[in-house]
Design an enzyme around this catalytic site. Structure first.
Site, short mmCIF file in Angstrom:
data_model
loop_
_atom_site.label_atom_id
_atom_site.label_comp_id
_atom_site.label_asym_id
_atom_site.label_seq_id
_atom_site.Cartn_x
_atom_site.Cartn_y
_atom_site.Cartn_z
N SER A 173 0.83 -1.20 -0.15
CA SER A 173 -0.01 0.20 -0.01
C SER A 173 0.99 1.13 0.18
CB SER A 173 -1.00 0.15 1.19
OG SER A 173 -2.13 0.90 0.94
N ASP A 250 -9.27 -5.39 -5.69
CA ASP A 250 -8.79 -3.75 -5.14
C ASP A 250 -9.09 -2.70 -5.87
OD1 ASP A 250 -7.05 -1.91 -3.87
OD2 ASP A 250 -5.28 -3.19 -3.73
N HIS A 282 -7.54 -5.49 -1.24
CA HIS A 282 -6.51 -4.54 -0.97
C HIS A 282 -5.87 -5.46 0.37
CE1 HIS A 282 -3.96 -1.12 -0.66
NE2 HIS A 282 -4.24 -0.93 0.46
#
Length: 311
Positions: A173, A250, A282
């Site tokens: 991320s 995601d 995600h």
């Protein structure tokens, strides 16, 4: 009116993650728990904390990193040293630390599966320390790691066990964003994305970016958050191989694919690969580390780290 009473007016509300008040107070609802370094008998990995920056540029607290070493690594022969991984945690630049149970558990599993020495970097978080503070701190950590290249740095584990011909930057991320910028910076200072077509989703990402950046910004098209904007220097990436992971469900998957395509087209001389995991969202590998897809992803990462070619 009591001027000493904290304001209850909210500037940014991102429950259940974080809340920022107009007086500057910050409430983080996740990522606050920490665990000490220790030997993990399940993965046979040892860990310890080290200070990489006794005092940063704002004269605030020292910055640390957590080191991980597979148990039984005791060979000083240069030919048998282990790949070195610098890992940068995610959390939207504003939550989590390397010392949380979440990341400590993942790094133990990652180090065990990949048989690497790892440095998990702590950095100052937004909004108190706006971007690019996290990037600057991560670069300071990398320079500290590089000080061990001749075997004379302050940390024995890096001097004895790390192979500086096989160094990898990785993250998830926001940490993946930082890892990219570290690769670009390494290409420039050689040492001795968000993408969605959904208007509501894009507005959310724009707003959380503005909270973390605290400056005039183009939202999701700011160069700090979007490495694919016009004028970016993807061709100067300072490494030989890049592996990109995206998850099918995601909301940021399209940006991962765009990054892959743009890096291929940039004129960079290295090799980029991409892996998409079907049916996942995600950072699924962190939320469900024991799932089959997380296991497969770990194997793919290990294969990448232990490839016969030098990166």
């Amino acid at each position: 009116m009591d001027s000493t009473k904290p304001s209850s007016e909210i500037a940014y509300e991102f429950s259940p993650l974080i809340r920022v008040y107009k007086d500057g107070r910050v409430e983080r609802f996740v990522g606050n728990d920490t665990v000490p370094p220790s030997f993990d008998p399940k993965t046979n990995v040892d860990s310890k904390d080290v200070v990489y920056s006794p005092q940063n540029s704002n004269n605030s607290n020292a910055l640390s990193a957590r080191l991980y070493l597979p148990k039984g690594t005791n060979n000083n022969n240069n030919n048998n040293k282990l790949p070195l991984l610098v890992y940068i945690h995610g959390g939207g630049f504003c939550i989590e630390t390397p010392f949380s149970p979440f990341y400590h558990s993942y790094l133990n599993a990652l180090v065990s599966a990949c048989n690497v020495v790892a440095v998990s970097v702590d950095y100052r978080r937004a909004p108190e320390n706006p971007v690019p503070c996290a990037h600057d701190d991560s670069w300071a950590a990398i320079k500290w790691v590089a000080s061990h290249v001749n075997g004379s740095g302050p940390e024995d584990w890096l001097n004895r066990y790390a192979d500086f011909q096989r160094v990898f930057f990785a993250g998830d991320s926001a940490g993946a964003n930082i890892a990219h910028h570290m690769g670009i910076r390494n290409g420039r200072e050689i040492l001795d994305g968000f993408n969605t077509t959904d208007a509501k989703d894009r507005a959310f990402f724009d707003e959380i970016w503005r909270m973390g950046y605290r400056s005039e910004t183009n939202g999701c098209d700011d160069p700090w958050i979007n490495p694919c904007v016009e004028g970016s220097s993807l061709a100067s990436m300072g490494c030989a191989r890049v592996l990109v992971f995206v998850a099918e469900k995601d909301k940021l998957a399209a940006r991962g694919w765009l990054y892959y395509e743009k890096l291929k087209e940039s004129g960079w001389k290295g090799r980029v690969e991409i892996v998409e995991t079907k049916g996942e969202s995600h950072v699924f590998h962190l939320f469900n580390p024991n799932s089959e897809n997380a296991r497969v992803m770990l194997e793919q990462i290990a294969s990448f780290f232990n490839h016969q070619d030098k990166p």
